[in-house]
Enzyme design. Structure first.
Site, PDB file in Angstrom:
ATOM      1  N   ASP A  65       5.276  -4.489   1.786  1.00 28.89           N
ATOM      2  CA  ASP A  65       4.312  -3.491   1.298  1.00 28.89           C
ATOM      3  C   ASP A  65       4.637  -2.144   1.926  1.00 28.89           C
ATOM      4  O   ASP A  65       5.132  -2.079   3.060  1.00 28.89           O
ATOM      5  CB  ASP A  65       2.881  -3.888   1.647  1.00 28.89           C
ATOM      6  CG  ASP A  65       2.400  -5.104   0.870  1.00 28.89           C
ATOM      7  OD1 ASP A  65       2.879  -5.305  -0.259  1.00 28.89           O
ATOM      8  OD2 ASP A  65       1.560  -5.845   1.402  1.00 28.89           O
ATOM      9  N   ASP A  71       2.162  -4.930  -6.783  1.00 31.15           N
ATOM     10  CA  ASP A  71       0.700  -4.990  -6.703  1.00 31.15           C
ATOM     11  C   ASP A  71       0.064  -3.975  -7.652  1.00 31.15           C
ATOM     12  O   ASP A  71      -0.926  -4.260  -8.333  1.00 31.15           O
ATOM     13  CB  ASP A  71       0.223  -4.686  -5.283  1.00 31.15           C
ATOM     14  CG  ASP A  71       0.678  -5.717  -4.273  1.00 31.15           C
ATOM     15  OD1 ASP A  71       0.899  -6.871  -4.669  1.00 31.15           O
ATOM     16  OD2 ASP A  71       0.804  -5.373  -3.090  1.00 31.15           O
TER      17      ASP A  71
END
Length: 225
Positions: free
Chosen positions: A150, A184
């Site tokens: 991430d 995401d």
């Protein structure tokens, strides 16, 4: 049933979109993982950071089940979504419905790709060292046990709760605090767009007729009249 040419066009579009999202997602992740140490951040603006973290969980770092179970769940979910996209295309679903479903499938695939392969081909990322490629199978973890990368952090509002607020008074408040990746974002955007613009498509696809078929029937009846 839609004509063969239309079926191939939407099917090809879905595949191209999935591949494009996967490529973009992986390029971003590999660039971050091989150039930044774990926890390192780059301040683009006051409200936009590139902040490198890794997680074992779902979108936005959520985690609530076993890592292996989560990976298997993702694979099954991707298979079901892929089958449903094929069903939608075959039944003549609207193009935007196919696009939004493809975004969700591609986002899920992007994260499972990390879990499947990153542990096999990368050294560990740490706060003191940058990860690099190693021979296949000699990485930091086993198949399906890799960590998801991430990097996008948007602390749009950073302030402190007033002292008079119960429980939270004096504590730091950040909006928006989750750190996420491109995959995401595609999943979230796809779900939001489905809820906003495609609430009736499920009924249209699984009903007796699609909208296109209903329209063709109406036009045919008008012509006969």
């Amino acid at each position: 049933m839609r004509r063969g040419k239309e079926f191939l066009t939407d099917g090809r579009m879905a595949w191209m979109l999935v591949v494009a999202i996967l490529v973009i997602d992986q390029l971003i992740k590999i660039e971050v993982k091989t150039t930044m140490s774990l926890g390192e951040s780059i301040h683009i603006t006051d409200w936009f950071y590139i902040y490198f973290i890794e997680n074992n969980g779902m979108a936005y770092g959520m985690t609530f089940i076993n890592k292996l179970a989560l990976s298997v769940f993702r694979i099954v979910a991707i298979g079901l979504i892929g089958w449903y996209i094929w069903h939608v295309v075959k039944r003549g679903g609207r193009t935007r419905y196919v696009i939004f479903l493809s975004m969700i499938a591609a986002g899920a695939a992007g994260n499972i790709f990390d879990s499947m392969l990153y542990g096999l081909v990368f050294t560990p990322s740490t706060p003191y060292s940058i990860s690099y490629f190693v021979p296949f199978g000699s990485g930091y973890s086993d198949f399906l046990m890799g960590k998801v990368v991430d990097m996008f952090y948007f602390p749009i509002i950073q302030t402190t709760w007033p002292d008079w607020v119960p429980m939270f008074g004096g504590q730091e408040f950040i909006f928006f605090s989750p750190i996420f990746n491109f995959a995401d974002a595609c999943i979230t955007l796809g779900v939001i767009c489905l809820l906003l613009f495609c609430r009736k498509d499920w009924e249209d696809i699984d009903g007796k007729k699609t909208k296109k078929e209903s329209k063709d029937t109406t036009v045919s009846q008008d012509a006969k009249a």
